[in-house]
Design an enzyme around this catalytic site. Structure first.
Site, short mmCIF file in Angstrom:
data_model
loop_
_atom_site.label_atom_id
_atom_site.label_comp_id
_atom_site.label_asym_id
_atom_site.label_seq_id
_atom_site.Cartn_x
_atom_site.Cartn_y
_atom_site.Cartn_z
N THR A 61 -9.01 -13.53 -4.13
CA THR A 61 -9.83 -12.74 -3.21
C THR A 61 -9.05 -12.51 -1.94
OG1 THR A 61 -12.00 -12.61 -2.15
CG2 THR A 61 -10.90 -14.72 -2.06
N THR A 62 -9.54 -11.64 -1.10
CA THR A 62 -9.01 -11.49 0.26
C THR A 62 -10.17 -11.22 1.20
OG1 THR A 62 -6.98 -10.49 -0.62
CG2 THR A 62 -7.36 -10.31 1.75
#
Length: 265
Positions: A61-62
């Site tokens: 994820t970011t």
């Protein structure tokens, strides 16, 4: 040959079929495994020679947040992965705790969503008891205390709690070990190193609102472009004095082909 067909399953259950003890009290607490340290127990169990291969959770994820003169910008992607398999492209990684508080999701989706929604419940109880909104510092401390009490139980969380209270905008990082850090900018997830490269180079305190929104969007886009475990929709929120506002939700693929890749030509 088959015997005669029984129709006993159509009969209504007898009141004596289910006996409930009168001395049992209702317990709505979160049930724990019967081990003092489940994490260490599982580690020891899977290290035995005849043990099956342990499940390895691969996360991707970011997420990022940063504070500037106009409030706080929160930007996230929406891709959920299980190893190299893309499970979803439409995960909501910003959890709206209340109209003035936001939380982000990185790590285990179930852990983050459950405990941040529990945080929202406790924040609401605080408001009812004290007739005022809870501060961002107190909300983040509540979450840190909750997850610290489950340390070594296998939680997977890397969250940011941000909002606006009587003292202005604030940003805190909280993880599953109970670590709680205050800062001006954070990025969490597998693509965070790529996001930091853009965020650190373009950040300054006196950003205008439009500049700050573009910086958050661009940082997440570059992370989705370089990190295979990040992608989907780039969601951007702005936290200001009157609460939070969702600014945009842009497809990272369209951002690449219709906007940012053209700037390099």
């Amino acid at each position: 040959m088959l015997g005669p067909l029984s129709l006993n399953f159509l009969n209504l259950p007898s009141p004596t079929d289910h006996v409930i003890e009168d001395n049992l009290e209702e317990d709505d607490s979160f049930r724990l495994p019967p081990n003092l340290s489940p994490g260490k127990f599982l580690h020891a169990a899977f290290n035995t020679p005849d043990a099956p291969k342990a499940i390895e959770f691969a996360h991707g994820t970011t997420t990022l947040s940063f504070v500037f003169k106009g409030g706080v910008i929160v930007a996230v992607d929406s891709r959920s992965t299980m190893g190299t398999y893309i499970a979803s492209q439409s995960v909501k990684k910003v959890i709206e705790i209340n109209p003035f508080l936001l939380g982000t999701m990185a790590g285990g989706a179930a852990d983050c969503s459950f405990w941040e929604r529990e945080l929202g419940r406790r924040c609401r109880l605080y408001e009812l008891r004290n007739k005022e909104r809870i501060s961002v510092a107190a909300a983040s401390k509540l979450l840190a205390n909750i997850v610290y009490s489950y340390k070594n139980y296998g939680l997977s969380m890397g969250t940011m709690i941000t909002g606006w209270d009587k003292k202005g905008p604030h940003l805190y990082y909280v993880d599953d070990d109970g670590t709680r850090l205050k800062g001006q900018r954070f990025s969490v997830g597998s693509g965070s190193t790529y996001a930091y490269g853009i965020l650190d180079s373009g950040y300054r305190w006196d950003l205008e609102i439009d500049e700050a929104i573009e910086l958050g969007r661009r940082s997440i886009y570059h992370a989705t472009h370089r990190d295979a475990f990040s992608g989907g929709i780039v969601n951007v929120y702005h936290v200001h004095e009157k609460g939070w506002t969702k600014i945009s939700a842009d497809d990272s693929t369209k951002l690449h082909y219709e906007r940012y890749s053209l700037e390099k030509l």
